[in-house]
Scaffold this active site. Structure first.
Site, PDB file in Angstrom:
ATOM      1  N   THR A  73       0.689  -1.049   0.042  1.00 28.25           N
ATOM      2  CA  THR A  73      -0.080  -0.062  -0.018  1.00 28.25           C
ATOM      3  C   THR A  73       0.943   1.110   0.128  1.00 28.25           C
ATOM      4  O   THR A  73       0.751   2.035  -0.882  1.00 28.25           O
ATOM      5  CB  THR A  73      -1.023  -0.016   1.354  1.00 28.25           C
ATOM      6  N   ASN A 151      -6.128  -9.882  -7.400  1.00 27.79           N
ATOM      7  CA  ASN A 151      -6.349 -10.398  -6.179  1.00 27.79           C
ATOM      8  C   ASN A 151      -7.587 -11.263  -5.821  1.00 27.79           C
ATOM      9  O   ASN A 151      -7.354 -12.251  -5.214  1.00 27.79           O
ATOM     10  CB  ASN A 151      -6.016  -9.392  -4.861  1.00 27.79           C
ATOM     11  N   SER A 199       4.948  -7.010  -1.459  1.00 29.42           N
ATOM     12  CA  SER A 199       4.510  -7.300  -0.016  1.00 29.42           C
ATOM     13  C   SER A 199       5.161  -8.407   0.520  1.00 29.42           C
ATOM     14  O   SER A 199       4.958  -9.537  -0.101  1.00 29.42           O
ATOM     15  CB  SER A 199       3.041  -7.051   0.261  1.00 29.42           C
ATOM     16  N   HIS A 201       3.983 -10.434   3.053  1.00 29.96           N
ATOM     17  CA  HIS A 201       3.231 -11.305   3.871  1.00 29.96           C
ATOM     18  C   HIS A 201       2.570 -12.158   2.839  1.00 29.96           C
ATOM     19  O   HIS A 201       1.799 -12.905   2.952  1.00 29.96           O
ATOM     20  CB  HIS A 201       2.302 -10.529   4.883  1.00 29.96           C
ATOM     21  N   THR A 236      13.992   4.526  10.547  1.00 31.49           N
ATOM     22  CA  THR A 236      14.718   3.661  10.951  1.00 31.49           C
ATOM     23  C   THR A 236      14.204   2.223  10.491  1.00 31.49           C
ATOM     24  O   THR A 236      13.088   1.934  10.488  1.00 31.49           O
ATOM     25  CB  THR A 236      14.811   3.374  12.442  1.00 31.49           C
ATOM     26  N   CYS A 323     -22.801 -10.144   0.166  1.00 26.10           N
ATOM     27  CA  CYS A 323     -24.199  -9.830  -0.101  1.00 26.10           C
ATOM     28  C   CYS A 323     -24.670  -8.386   0.403  1.00 26.10           C
ATOM     29  O   CYS A 323     -23.943  -7.791   1.040  1.00 26.10           O
ATOM     30  CB  CYS A 323     -24.815 -10.912   0.611  1.00 26.10           C
TER      31      CYS A 323
END
Length: 390
Positions: A73, A151, A199, A201, A236, A323
């Site tokens: 993101t 995705n 990314s 993960h 950092t 829905c």
């Protein structure tokens, strides 16, 4: 099921044991700041450099082109906002209408500031038209941003061809490759792509770490100022996560074998579902897709209900659409594909990983068979699906 089965890997993946093991020292004894001039700081800095080389190796880019971020993101925001800041006289963007919310919502907000955005449509299989892309490019186009892989459906865009068009027209090109990394072979050194987001993960690394690849010569102004990451992203470094990202990248050394394995699992799943439910539809079936992703409309039971029943059996998947109950909106991806409402609200996404087994897929099919048979026995003409579709 004796053990839970996880089929929601496009949302996030399990942290690999090797990744956790690599991270642990940097959560305990190796805690120094990599910018520190101390011996311990130098040791940590070397480890960060090694992780950077591992991620760069997976992406096929130079280590100098890789900037660590907090995730895809942030990388997407850096690419889009940076491109606009680089050429403030250019006030036009091109993307698609099936992008990840981190891009869609940013573009919608930019439109409020006077930026014009062209959203390329997709066909019923989720594919874009490169002719429309070419026609949409203007003298004031600052950036083209297209996802490498969707995705929700797993549909792959022709990124190399699109990037070549952008290069010919001298327009910067960005791709959100979050779902593609580790599932398709990437080589930024041989690509016309200027900017790439990913990314950790999504490939068995930790959350909170990602990267933006900036092709040599593309000098975007930073979003966060500081001396870290060669002045391109201050703050950092998140050392444990960076180490984990590097360890995760090394899991994909034999990528072709992993792609073949995932493709086999996906085919087993889809063939099994279609045998159980002949009226089911695999979204994007005619398009080139990720080897691990299957989005299926069951067309005879509401997806939220089916998902709930699967959860009760220890199986985790995801809805291809929500829905109307609860005020949720249908999937913008499936809606953009001009599918029937009944198909949209009865769709589930199954996304696989290296840790899924053929036995899990077989058990999923057994559970689905029982749920579908039970659903057919209790379904009437004013079922939840029909009322939801209206």
């Amino acid at each position: 099921m004796s053990e839970p089965a996880y089929f929601d890997n496009n949302a996030t993946t399990a942290l690999a044991p090797e990744v956790l093991e690599a991270m642990m020292p940097y959560l305990s004894t190796l805690y120094a700041n990599p910018s520190s001039a101390s011996r311990l700081g130098a040791q940590v800095k070397d480890a960060v450099s090694e992780a950077r080389a591992s991620v760069a190796g997976l992406l096929g880019c130079r280590t100098s082109e890789l900037v660590f971020t907090s995730g895809a993101t942030e990388s997407n925001h850096m690419a889009i906002l940076g491109a606009l800041a680089l050429a403030p006289e250019k006030r036009h963007l091109i993307t698609s209408n099936v992008e990840h919310p981190s891009i869609m919502l940013l573009c919608r907000d930019l439109e409020l500031t006077g930026i014009e955005v062209t959203y390329l449509p997709v066909d019923t299989d989720g594919r874009i038209d490169l002719g429309q892309l070419t026609e949409s490019i203007r003298p004031d186009t600052a950036l083209i941003s297209l996802m490498w892989a969707n995705n929700e459906t797993g549909v792959l865009f022709p990124i190399e061809e699109a990037a070549a068009i952008a290069k010919f027209r001298r327009v910067l090109f960005h791709t959100d490759a979050t779902q593609a990394v580790g599932k398709v072979r990437l080589n930024m050194l041989e690509s016309a792509v200027d900017l790439l987001s990913c990314s950790g993960h999504k490939l068995h690394g930790p959350k909170g770490i990602g990267a933006l690849i900036l092709r040599k010569g593309v000098a975007l102004p930073p979003l966060i100022y500081g001396h870290q990451e060669r002045g391109r992203r201050g703050g950092t470094e998140n050392v444990p996560a960076i180490i984990g990202f590097g360890a995760a990248a090394r899991l994909f050394g034999d990528l072709d074998a992993q792609i073949a394995y995932l493709n086999g699992l996906r085919n087993q799943l889809e063939q099994g579902v279609l045998a159980l439910v002949p009226e089911a539809i695999v979204h994007g079936l005619a398009a080139e897709r990720l080897p691990n992703t299957s989005n299926i409309a069951f067309n005879m039971i509401e997806s939220e209900e089916l998902l709930h029943r699967l959860e009760q059996q220890g199986i985790t998947a995801a809805t291809g659409a929500a829905c109307a109950a609860g005020g949720s909106r249908p999937s913008h991806v499936l809606s953009a594909m001009s599918l029937r409402r009944e198909a949209i609200v009865s769709s589930l996404r199954f996304s696989l990983s290296r840790y899924n087994r053929r036995e899990e897929v077989a058990q999923l099919l057994v559970v689905l068979q029982g749920l579908i048979q039970a659903g057919k026995a209790s379904t009437t003409t004013d079922s939840a699906l029909v009322s939801c579709a209206h």
